[in-house]
Scaffold this active site. Sequence first.
Site, short mmCIF file in Angstrom:
data_model
loop_
_atom_site.label_atom_id
_atom_site.label_comp_id
_atom_site.label_asym_id
_atom_site.label_seq_id
_atom_site.Cartn_x
_atom_site.Cartn_y
_atom_site.Cartn_z
N ASN A 150 0.80 -1.24 0.00
CA ASN A 150 0.00 0.00 0.00
C ASN A 150 0.82 1.29 0.00
O ASN A 150 0.33 2.33 -0.41
CB ASN A 150 -1.02 0.00 1.15
N GLU A 248 4.49 -4.42 12.06
CA GLU A 248 3.43 -3.41 11.96
C GLU A 248 2.28 -4.04 11.19
O GLU A 248 2.45 -4.42 10.04
CB GLU A 248 3.93 -2.17 11.21
N CYS A 282 -3.19 1.55 6.66
CA CYS A 282 -3.44 0.88 7.95
C CYS A 282 -3.92 1.89 8.99
O CYS A 282 -4.48 1.51 10.01
CB CYS A 282 -2.22 0.12 8.43
N GLU A 459 8.65 2.37 14.69
CA GLU A 459 9.38 2.78 13.49
C GLU A 459 9.47 4.30 13.45
O GLU A 459 8.74 5.00 14.13
CB GLU A 459 8.62 2.32 12.24
#
Length: 479
Positions: A150, A248, A282, A459
């Site tokens: 994505n 993630e 997300c 992250e």
Amino acid sequence: MTDVHLNLIDGTWVPGDHLTENRNPSDLSDLIGRYAAATAADVDRAARAAAAALPAWQAKGPLARAELLDRIARRVDAEAEVIGRMLAREEGKILPEAIAEVRRAAQIFRFYGGEALRIAGEALASVRPGVDVTITREPLGVVGLITPWNFPAAIPAWKVAPALAYGNAVILKPAELVPGTAHHLARIIHEEGCPPGIFNLVMGPGSVVGRAMVDHPLIAGLSFTGSVPTGRAIALAGAATMKKLQLEMGGKNPMVVLDDADLDLAVAACLNGAFFSTGQRCTASSRLIVQAGVHDAFVARLTEAMLALRVGPALAEDSQIGPVVSAMQLRGNLDYVDLARAEGCTVIGGEALNGPTEGYFQRPALFLGAQNDMRVAREEIFGPCAAVIKVADFDEALSVANDTPFGLSAGICTASLKHARAFRQGARVGMVMVNLPTAGVDFHVPFGGTKGSSLGPREQGRHAAEFFTTMKTAYSFGG
Ligand code: ADP
């Protein structure tokens, strides 16, 4: 054959064992290229090359890394339009968003170029007189990076850049649907002088290439972004080689709209958060939790704005929403639209659309009258679909927002400082937004979530050092 793109292992472009077609989801007649799928043996070669190349690279010190990252940033910026076009073609993000994502990737490389020179340690007095104690950060070693489809430029960038900045060697496996953008990035990294073995690209299926990375004993750390089932499989398999993991995964991000919200702002934030990038983020707002007093007016305004969104090919100038990424994803989205009806929601939009070319177009959808225990309110759809849940007051809104297996991002639209503060404090997520969409984050601050959304250190920003380095505590006496 000019449209064949190879893997990069130990500084050399090498074929895999078969080629995979990369097709444009806006126009299935557009074959973007054919990409070599690597094998487990290729992963092994890359891991050995990476481990062998590390000592000489580390001996060069942080300035070499800073300068490399800076050169990469410049090239990515200079080629942003070309890479952005590739991204729009293979992923379906509309061109302005695609180019903006590539520019973001350049910013991330530049940021970590600076961070390479700011790797700090600590010095403490020992509890024992005459002893010095220092704490330093050292590279993890060889790291595997597995990325989703994505954000084909930004996610590889936000894993590769810190990995290199902190002195690691990288094996990157992009998602099969979007190898083109990652391949272009790999070419830039290689051509800008990253030493052989320090950056490797292996393309191909997760079940083969990704799995081989998870299992490889020379890979010390693995950073993954993708779905919950894959993340869970990686966590279990990674334990066998005691890998450090950064996972993630999904979200079912709530956006609360209180009665006192600025309605223009709330509608704009929900429209963006739920439907932009075809809802394939997300951090997308997939649960709109709306207080009763404003519910009907909000729904009327959002419906009008949603139905006015122009869905079309990613490269068409007037498109606002590009296609869904794949046939499988579209089928899944349409199944959730049917499920929403079966669970008792009133569905607005959500149907597959014909475009000017054959592609996976879908009208965005609102599921009205949703309850938080419905499957459409609990499971991540990863498409342009949002469930609208009516609540009585702030307390119910917060409790519904938190009642989810996920914990990535949460937002609230309100004019009340008291409620904004209580939401910031009470939302059990990694990222909380006040009067802003749940999606859309800065690149110099931590990204990640709680509960089922994330595992391991955050992250992005300087906190990425927590994953990409290991700490050494040194004691010395004498002298
Ligand atoms: P999505 O396709 O929704 O992005 P996935 O979790 O299926 O989510 O894929 C994310 C990344 O993980 C992709 O690069 C994919 O190839 C990879 N992957 C899939 N299965 C595995 C696996 N068993 N082990 C390692 N990586 C995998």
